[in-house]
Design a protein around this motif. Structure first.
Motif, PDB file in Angstrom:
ATOM      1  N   GLY A 111      -1.959   1.013  14.562  1.00  6.53           N
ATOM      2  CA  GLY A 111      -1.834   0.752  13.321  1.00  6.53           C
ATOM      3  C   GLY A 111      -1.126   0.080  11.738  1.00  6.53           C
ATOM      4  N   VAL A 112       0.492   0.001  12.954  1.00  4.46           N
ATOM      5  CA  VAL A 112       2.238   0.101  12.606  1.00  4.46           C
ATOM      6  C   VAL A 112       2.758  -1.237  13.167  1.00  4.46           C
ATOM      7  N   THR A 113       2.420  -2.659  11.272  1.00  3.90           N
ATOM      8  CA  THR A 113       2.859  -3.373  12.504  1.00  3.90           C
ATOM      9  C   THR A 113       3.885  -4.080  11.732  1.00  3.90           C
ATOM     10  N   SER A 114       4.822  -5.217  12.066  1.00  6.49           N
ATOM     11  CA  SER A 114       5.685  -5.818  10.568  1.00  6.49           C
ATOM     12  C   SER A 114       5.378  -6.498   9.866  1.00  6.49           C
ATOM     13  N   ALA A 115       3.739  -6.660   9.908  1.00  4.52           N
ATOM     14  CA  ALA A 115       3.192  -7.562   8.623  1.00  4.52           C
ATOM     15  C   ALA A 115       3.338  -6.321   7.696  1.00  4.52           C
ATOM     16  N   LEU A 116       3.061  -5.741   7.605  1.00  9.79           N
ATOM     17  CA  LEU A 116       3.234  -4.125   6.360  1.00  9.79           C
ATOM     18  C   LEU A 116       3.784  -4.174   5.362  1.00  9.79           C
ATOM     19  N   PRO A 117       3.872  -4.393   3.544  1.00  9.58           N
ATOM     20  CA  PRO A 117       4.669  -4.521   3.456  1.00  9.58           C
ATOM     21  C   PRO A 117       5.259  -2.233   3.330  1.00  9.58           C
ATOM     22  N   GLU A 118       6.524  -2.508   2.088  1.00  7.19           N
ATOM     23  CA  GLU A 118       6.872  -1.068   2.808  1.00  7.19           C
ATOM     24  C   GLU A 118       6.434   0.450   2.411  1.00  7.19           C
ATOM     25  N   PRO A 119       6.194   0.516   1.628  1.00  4.45           N
ATOM     26  CA  PRO A 119       4.589   1.311   0.756  1.00  4.45           C
ATOM     27  C   PRO A 119       3.564   1.344   1.811  1.00  4.45           C
ATOM     28  N   ALA A 120       3.094   0.453   2.139  1.00  2.00           N
ATOM     29  CA  ALA A 120       2.057   0.484   2.902  1.00  2.00           C
ATOM     30  C   ALA A 120       2.361   1.000   4.911  1.00  2.00           C
ATOM     31  N   PHE A 121       3.750   0.562   4.550  1.00  2.00           N
ATOM     32  CA  PHE A 121       4.869   1.169   6.126  1.00  2.00           C
ATOM     33  C   PHE A 121       4.844   2.131   6.401  1.00  2.00           C
ATOM     34  N   LEU A 122       5.405   2.994   5.000  1.00  2.00           N
ATOM     35  CA  LEU A 122       5.163   4.738   5.108  1.00  2.00           C
ATOM     36  C   LEU A 122       4.116   5.347   4.810  1.00  2.00           C
ATOM     37  N   ALA A 123       3.069   4.540   4.275  1.00  4.58           N
ATOM     38  CA  ALA A 123       1.905   5.699   4.553  1.00  4.58           C
ATOM     39  C   ALA A 123       1.469   5.705   6.135  1.00  4.58           C
ATOM     40  N   ALA A 124       1.189   4.376   6.348  1.00  4.26           N
ATOM     41  CA  ALA A 124       1.054   4.368   7.957  1.00  4.26           C
ATOM     42  C   ALA A 124       1.769   5.064   8.623  1.00  4.26           C
ATOM     43  N   MET A 125       2.942   5.107   8.735  1.00  5.29           N
ATOM     44  CA  MET A 125       3.303   6.269   9.434  1.00  5.29           C
ATOM     45  C   MET A 125       3.455   7.654   9.386  1.00  5.29           C
ATOM     46  N   ALA A 126       2.751   8.059   8.020  1.00  7.34           N
ATOM     47  CA  ALA A 126       2.856   9.574   7.859  1.00  7.34           C
ATOM     48  C   ALA A 126       1.359   9.800   8.213  1.00  7.34           C
ATOM     49  N   GLU A 127       0.305   8.839   8.550  1.00  2.93           N
ATOM     50  CA  GLU A 127      -0.855   8.541   8.678  1.00  2.93           C
ATOM     51  C   GLU A 127      -0.799   9.493  10.007  1.00  2.93           C
ATOM     52  N   LEU A 128       0.446   8.907  11.339  1.00  2.00           N
ATOM     53  CA  LEU A 128       0.615   9.014  12.441  1.00  2.00           C
ATOM     54  C   LEU A 128       0.807  10.096  12.329  1.00  2.00           C
ATOM     55  N   GLN A 129       1.575  10.144  11.618  1.00  2.00           N
ATOM     56  CA  GLN A 129       2.213  11.794  12.468  1.00  2.00           C
ATOM     57  C   GLN A 129       0.857  13.112  11.533  1.00  2.00           C
ATOM     58  N   GLU A 130       0.023  12.445  11.237  1.00  2.00           N
ATOM     59  CA  GLU A 130      -0.740  13.826  10.522  1.00  2.00           C
ATOM     60  C   GLU A 130      -1.765  13.544  11.913  1.00  2.00           C
ATOM     61  N   HIS A 131      -2.538  12.072  12.233  1.00  2.00           N
ATOM     62  CA  HIS A 131      -3.088  12.412  13.103  1.00  2.00           C
ATOM     63  C   HIS A 131      -3.064  11.353  14.284  1.00  2.00           C
ATOM     64  N   PRO A 132      -1.755  12.372  15.055  1.00  2.00           N
ATOM     65  CA  PRO A 132      -1.694  11.372  16.200  1.00  2.00           C
ATOM     66  C   PRO A 132      -3.175  11.310  17.406  1.00  2.00           C
ATOM     67  N   ASP A 133      -2.833   9.925  17.988  1.00  2.00           N
ATOM     68  CA  ASP A 133      -3.694   9.525  18.694  1.00  2.00           C
ATOM     69  C   ASP A 133      -3.564   9.814  20.363  1.00  2.00           C
ATOM     70  N   PRO A 134      -4.266  10.902  20.781  1.00  2.00           N
ATOM     71  CA  PRO A 134      -4.145  11.434  22.394  1.00  2.00           C
ATOM     72  C   PRO A 134      -2.997  10.589  23.522  1.00  2.00           C
ATOM     73  N   VAL A 135      -3.526   9.743  23.372  1.00  2.00           N
ATOM     74  CA  VAL A 135      -3.311   8.442  24.000  1.00  2.00           C
ATOM     75  C   VAL A 135      -2.177   7.244  23.912  1.00  2.00           C
ATOM     76  N   LEU A 136      -1.789   6.991  22.814  1.00  2.00           N
ATOM     77  CA  LEU A 136      -1.502   5.764  22.533  1.00  2.00           C
ATOM     78  C   LEU A 136       0.302   6.589  21.902  1.00  2.00           C
ATOM     79  N   LYS A 137       0.034   7.868  21.510  1.00  2.00           N
ATOM     80  CA  LYS A 137       1.409   8.646  20.853  1.00  2.00           C
ATOM     81  C   LYS A 137       2.306   9.321  21.926  1.00  2.00           C
ATOM     82  N   PRO A 138       1.989   9.259  22.607  1.00  2.00           N
ATOM     83  CA  PRO A 138       2.258   9.828  23.632  1.00  2.00           C
ATOM     84  C   PRO A 138       2.988   8.272  24.745  1.00  2.00           C
TER      85      PRO A 138
END
Length: 711
Positions: free
Chosen positions: A537-564
């Protein structure tokens, strides 16, 4: 109505004119012809009066030449095709799978020795086997729109995960039935993996490369069923003892092991013959630590078999079928994308022979004395055993580990409330992009004129260049200014010249035979990283605030397959670069003796130094841009910099232009390699206490040691 008709006719005429242009071969063939002729992209660009980047775009298919350049380029390619015809054209189709004669062919496919070249052949895809069934609920990561396309799977994929049952878990949730004895008998399992029932395939990544070997991943239950111990008793060598029953079974069935032995990543093979061809299987024994938690995550090895199969297949399709640790895979990926040899037909004998591939590392070469680590025989021949080499005797190109003197904190900085860390995405991969590195051996030169285009190491004195003490020096890993003559890699001296310092080298070890060896490696890993981030869910099209929010969400709810997978991709980059200067291992080693890694063409400490030098210079260049805007870091660790801020977000301190855009040449938030993400935030008081204690805040800005994440 007539105007509309004329417009339509004009559009049709334009299409006809485009179709009538000089035909060009496929982009891959354009590159092959240039390399076969031993020409560089710079030479082509100069002859056609274009930029080198334009030739790169033509050879990758991103753009196509237009008139009048197109006619000249087509004529050049036509002439080269006459001189260097495609060896696959009119090649007889073999009735079986014969191995062509090669020069210095090696039967054992060891990681230290390249496999002999095979005649290039197009990869053929096949549907899943009839006896494969879907495993309900097995996750299959979807590719996001616009993400890079991975290597398409062939057959049932490149690997299976075994869980001790009579089924094997393959790609896309497939369950493959095992033969009756395969669950408990390793030779039977290996024969099945190489046979048509398993149909495990790993297509080559380069037309002159070789297909990968099937990977069998053994969970604890599968290892126990095969008679393997739950842990390796020999913690020093991490190998099964020679008298273990499993090794006797393999020997009885005429299977052999590479010199790595039977450890967490054993490679089992039979010598190739004209009738059987290549027979080799790779194992990964999970209870023995095959999937290092620092690279793959803490819980990856314990995932259910279907999820583990999906995870490893995703990595295999985007990077490479794992052949060892992520460091080993990073090094193997270099060879897979730039094979050392190709099959060439000898016109005199009309037989296939092994020939070098232009631009590849084809043989092991000795390092220049400054490039060699202390244990190397070259160093042992020059200095006494206990000698500590000084900067004018050794090349010291390492990543940053620097903190600012607390006394240099300004009053304005002390009024800020937060310390914010930003981290460069895939910094070493970005540094490898378009980086010219040595292909052949080094040549010693006295008093050379500095040329930023020639890779090598140079002895020069940069101690007179005065820089802002609130920034680390770009010339040393600890950030302290140099105090006298020292050896530097070409990118470091080129940056000194960029800063206005006249560069005069006393001597140098240069590599006139050079090229962008790591370009394809960078592209493959960049695409893998960006595609995986897009799936998360983190793409180059995201504006900076959305990018930071998506990265924070990724840290809090890691995907068990894609995060590794993401973690393994990043570890592949760092481990692969580090493996270029693999040092001796084992208690039996004696300094001054050669060790096995030195036999590899990819044991190249000079390339490692050039990449790290470029990454450090890139880091300093961006920090220098921020310094011009009044912002100085308080700590830097490798690709992470910590700044003091009035708020907890990078957006609270990163400077903007009057139009509200990121400062040109500075750090930019985003997902692409070379851009930055939020690493962590702590209080100002915390950062100052760390500085007072001589500790690096960048190491702990996440709240724990960055080394625990493999960073």
């Amino acid at each position: 109505m007539p105007d509309e008709q004329e417009s339509l006719f004009a559009a049709v005429d334009a299409l006809l004119e485009e179709a009538a242009q000089d035909p060009l071969p496929h982009p891959d063939e354009r590159k092959r012809l240039r390399e076969a002729a031993g020409l560089s992209q710079d030479q082509i660009a100069k002859a056609l009066s274009v930029r080198r980047e334009t030739v790169t775009s033509w050879e990758t298919g991103r753009t196509a030449p237009r008139a009048p350049k197109r006619a000249a380029y087509a004529r050049l390619l036509e002439g080269l095709s006459t001189l260097h015809p495609d060896p696959t054209v009119n090649a007889p189709a073999p009735t079986s799978a014969p191995v062509p004669p090669t020069v210095n062919a090696v039967n054992a496919p060891t990681p230290e020795q390249p496999t002999p070249a095979q005649p290039p052949a197009p990869a053929a895809s096949a549907p899943p086997t009839v006896n494969a069934v879907n495993a309900a609920g097995a996750p299959t990561p979807a590719r996001a729109a616009g993400a890079a396309r991975p290597t398409p799977l062939e057959g049932n994929g490149p690997l299976v995960v075994l869980d001790g049952t009579d089924k094997a878990h393959a790609a896309h949730g497939l369950l493959l039935p095992l033969p009756p004895k395969a669950r408990t008998d390793l030779p039977t399992l290996i024969s099945w993996a190489l046979g048509p029932d398993a149909d495990l395939r790993s297509p080559r990544l380069h037309r002159n490369g070789k297909d990968g070997d099937p990977l069998l991943v053994l969970t604890p239950a599968a290892a126990e069923a095969l008679g393997l111990p739950p842990a390796l008793e020999d913690r020093r060598t991490l190998r099964l003892p020679d008298n273990h029953p499993t090794l006797k079974l393999l020997a009885k069935a005429k299977w052999q092991l590479t010199r790595r032995g039977f450890g967490p990543w054993p490679r089992i093979y039979r010598p190739a013959t004209p009738t059987t061809g290549r027979q080799c299987v790779q194992l990964a024994v999970l209870p023995w630590g095959a999937l290092d938690a620092r690279a793959w995550g803490e819980h990856t090895a314990g995932l259910p078999a279907p999820e583990l199969a999906a995870l490893l297949t995703t990595y295999a399709s985007r990077v490479l079928t794992p052949r060892g640790s992520t460091a080993v895979s990073g090094l193997e990926l270099m060879t897979a994308l730039r094979p050392p040899t190709r099959a060439a037909r000898n016109p005199e004998t009309n037989t296939w022979e092994s020939a070098p591939v232009a631009g590849s590392l084809t043989r092991a070469v000795d390092p220049a004395p400054p490039e060699a680590p202390d244990e190397h025989p070259v160093v042992a021949a020059l200095y006494p055993r206990a000698h500590q080499r000084t900067p004018d005797q050794v090349l010291d190109e390492e990543a940053y580990d620097w903190i600012r003197d607390p006394q240099l904190l300004t009053d304005a900085e002390c009024t800020r409330t937060h310390a914010v860390g930003i981290d460069v995405n895939m910094a070493f991969a970005a540094a490898a992009n378009r980086l010219p590195v040595g292909i052949g051996p080094a040549v010693h030169t006295q008093g050379p004129r500095f040329d930023p285009k020639i890779p090598g190491c140079w002895l020069a004195d940069l101690s007179s260049l005065e820089l802002d003490p609130r920034l680390p020096s770009p010339f040393t890993p600890n950030g302290h200014p140099p105090t006298g003559p020292a050896w530097y890699a070409t990118p470091t001296l080129a940056y000194a010249q960029e800063l206005g310092h006249p560069v005069h080298a006393a001597e140098a070890w240069l590599r006139p035979d050079h090229g962008p060896y790591l370009d394809a490696w960078y592209t493959r890993l960049r695409d893998a990283y960006v595609a995986t981030m897009a799936d998360l869910g983190v793409t180059s099209a995201l504006p900076e605030p959305a990018f930071l929010a998506a990265m924070a969400e990724l840290q809090e709810h890691p995907d068990p397959v894609l995060k590794p997978v993401l973690s393994a991709i990043k570890s592949t980059v760092k481990g692969g670069i580090g493996k270029l200067r693999e040092r001796p291992q084992g208690a039996a080693y004696r300094p001054g003796e050669p060790w096995p890694a030195l036999e590899r063409p990819t044991w190249r400490p000079d390339i490692r130094a050039a990449v790290i030098s470029t990454a450090r210079v890139n880091m300093h260049r961006k920090m220098n841009k921020l310094a011009a805007a009044g912002l100085h870091p308080v700590a830097v660790l490798s690709d992470c910099a910590v700044y003091l801020s009035d708020g907890p977000s990078p957006l609270d301190f990163l400077p903007r232009t009057p139009e509200g855009k990121p400062l040109p040449g500075g750090f930019r938030l985003g997902v692409s390699p070379g851009m930055v993400k939020h690493e962590g935030t702590q209080s100002l008081l915390w950062a100052v206490e760390m500085l007072d204690q001589g500790l690096n805040p960048a190491r702990h800005i996440k709240g724990h040691d960055a080394a625990a994440d493999g960073e």
